[in-house]
Design a protein around this motif. Structure first.
Motif, PDB file in Angstrom:
ATOM      1  N   LEU A  24       0.857  -1.281  -0.073  1.00  0.00           N
ATOM      2  CA  LEU A  24       0.025  -0.040   0.000  1.00  0.00           C
ATOM      3  C   LEU A  24       0.931   1.133   0.103  1.00  0.00           C
ATOM      4  N   GLY A  25       2.027   1.020   0.002  1.00  0.00           N
ATOM      5  CA  GLY A  25       3.188   2.394  -0.062  1.00  0.00           C
ATOM      6  C   GLY A  25       2.982   2.983   1.405  1.00  0.00           C
ATOM      7  N   GLN A  26       2.519   2.331   2.273  1.00  0.00           N
ATOM      8  CA  GLN A  26       2.736   2.900   3.607  1.00  0.00           C
ATOM      9  C   GLN A  26       4.194   2.944   4.286  1.00  0.00           C
ATOM     10  N   THR A  27       4.081   3.545   5.816  1.00  0.00           N
ATOM     11  CA  THR A  27       5.272   3.498   6.202  1.00  0.00           C
ATOM     12  C   THR A  27       5.704   2.035   6.666  1.00  0.00           C
ATOM     13  N   PRO A  28       6.976   1.667   6.237  1.00  0.00           N
ATOM     14  CA  PRO A  28       7.288   0.244   6.303  1.00  0.00           C
ATOM     15  C   PRO A  28       7.324  -0.351   7.814  1.00  0.00           C
ATOM     16  N   LEU A  29       6.833  -1.418   7.893  1.00  0.00           N
ATOM     17  CA  LEU A  29       6.929  -2.019   9.411  1.00  0.00           C
ATOM     18  C   LEU A  29       8.064  -2.865   9.205  1.00  0.00           C
ATOM     19  N   PRO A  30       9.043  -2.674  10.283  1.00  0.00           N
ATOM     20  CA  PRO A  30      10.514  -3.152  10.172  1.00  0.00           C
ATOM     21  C   PRO A  30      10.507  -4.599  10.390  1.00  0.00           C
ATOM     22  N   GLU A  31       9.679  -5.174  11.389  1.00  0.00           N
ATOM     23  CA  GLU A  31       9.708  -6.584  11.750  1.00  0.00           C
ATOM     24  C   GLU A  31       8.474  -6.979  12.388  1.00  0.00           C
ATOM     25  N   ARG A  32       8.222  -8.463  12.377  1.00  0.00           N
ATOM     26  CA  ARG A  32       7.111  -8.822  13.269  1.00  0.00           C
ATOM     27  C   ARG A  32       7.469  -8.871  14.700  1.00  0.00           C
ATOM     28  N   VAL A  33       6.275  -8.296  15.570  1.00  0.00           N
ATOM     29  CA  VAL A  33       6.516  -8.241  16.794  1.00  0.00           C
ATOM     30  C   VAL A  33       5.500  -9.373  17.409  1.00  0.00           C
ATOM     31  N   ALA A  34       5.747 -10.550  17.397  1.00  0.00           N
ATOM     32  CA  ALA A  34       4.819 -11.543  17.892  1.00  0.00           C
ATOM     33  C   ALA A  34       4.270 -11.723  19.263  1.00  0.00           C
ATOM     34  N   GLY A  35       3.161 -11.341  19.536  1.00  0.00           N
ATOM     35  CA  GLY A  35       2.854 -11.435  20.964  1.00  0.00           C
ATOM     36  C   GLY A  35       3.304 -12.664  21.843  1.00  0.00           C
ATOM     37  N   SER A  36       3.389 -13.753  21.342  1.00  0.00           N
ATOM     38  CA  SER A  36       3.801 -14.918  22.034  1.00  0.00           C
ATOM     39  C   SER A  36       5.496 -14.890  22.601  1.00  0.00           C
ATOM     40  N   ASP A  37       6.169 -14.262  21.487  1.00  0.00           N
ATOM     41  CA  ASP A  37       7.597 -14.153  21.966  1.00  0.00           C
ATOM     42  C   ASP A  37       7.833 -12.839  22.790  1.00  0.00           C
ATOM     43  N   LEU A  38       6.830 -11.919  22.707  1.00  0.00           N
ATOM     44  CA  LEU A  38       6.940 -10.759  23.509  1.00  0.00           C
ATOM     45  C   LEU A  38       6.802 -11.241  25.102  1.00  0.00           C
TER      46      LEU A  38
END
Ligand code: UDP
Length: 247
Positions: free
Chosen positions: A81-95
């Motif tokens: 969509l040409g939006q601000t890039p999201l750098p990486e996945r932040v997974a709830g379970s890992d968090l």
């Protein structure tokens, strides 16, 4: 760094913060230091689909102190969509695992709310094996039903946690937190979906190589076929809506 200055990617009207795992942890430490209550959402494509027909849920995500990118589909959609890039996945379970480690190091108190009876206790016990210094403020299954709201709030209040993890699945967990945030005054409240099930060993998480191939959804389908409709929403409906949105 404060969360209101963070870059945001807007996907199907849902605002997601462009943060890494390391930035998320740093922000969580700031939230705890501030002592003020903050709501965090672990947004995945299924959340974005649900938000199209649930205005309350959408508003909760959009005013969250942190809306984390918990899905590779969101990273791809932001790029498409040409939006601000999201750098990486932040997974709830890992968090949750990283927070347990942080608690072990810094003495933060964590309350585990949700999942089926016994699962929150088991998840906390397994984490304590790994991180013996983990401070468990309490564990309770309860239910997101409104009749139980008062009882649960009264249980949690005296335990004074720094972090409250709520595992009732979306959107119930996020609505539960939004409803009780001011009263609880807990610095960090996070909806963590099925994380306790993974941590307790009730449901197996996809192996690392499956996650790296971005096929975690296929693994979940094989494990829990009754989730097919939800997986279809996250994969099929989400892709269709994003594609239509760009046009
Ligand atoms: N859950 C619960 N009470 C309810 C509904 C769900 O405790 O009334 C729990 C369920 O046991 C599971 C968690 O909510 O541990 C999230 O479930 P789901 O697999 O739907 O989460 P997801 O990770 O897909 O959001």
């Amino acid at each position: 760094m404060t969360s209101d200055k963070l870059p945001v990617a807007t996907i199907l009207g849902v605002n997601i913060h462009a943060v890494t795992n390391a930035q998320t942890l740093a922000l969580i430490e700031e939230f705890i230091a501030s002592g003020r209550p903050h709501q965090l959402c672990t947004v995945n494509p299924e959340f974005a689909v649900r938000a199209q027909s649930d205005a309350e849920f959408k508003a909760i995500i959009n005013r969250a102190a942190l809306a984390l990118p918990d899905g590779i589909g969101l990273l791809k959609a932001a790029r498409f969509l040409g939006q601000t890039p999201l750098p990486e996945r932040v997974a709830g379970s890992d968090l949750v695992i990283r927070l347990a480690e942080l608690s072990h190091q810094k003495g933060y108190r964590i309350y585990f709310l949700g999942a089926m009876p016994g699962v929150a206790e088991q998840a906390a016990a397994n984490l304590r094996q790994k991180f013996p210094g983990l401070q468990v403020a309490g564990t309770f299954a309860g239910s997101p039903a409104i009749e139980q709201n008062e009882d649960i709030v009264r249980r949690i209040l005296p335990t004074r946690p720094d972090i409250l993890l709520v595992a009732y699945g979306a959107p119930n967990q996020d609505k539960w937190i939004a409803r009780n945030l001011d009263r609880l005054q807990i610095p960090v409240c996070i909806g963590v979906g099925g994380s306790f099930d993974f941590l307790a060993g009730v449901v197996a998480r996809a192996p690392g190589w499956v996650q790296r191939l971005h096929l975690e959804w296929l693994h979940r389908l094989a494990q829990q076929p009754s989730r097919w409709r939800r997986i279809w929403n996250a994969v099929g409906v989400f892709s269709w809506l994003v594609w239509r949105n760009r046009r």
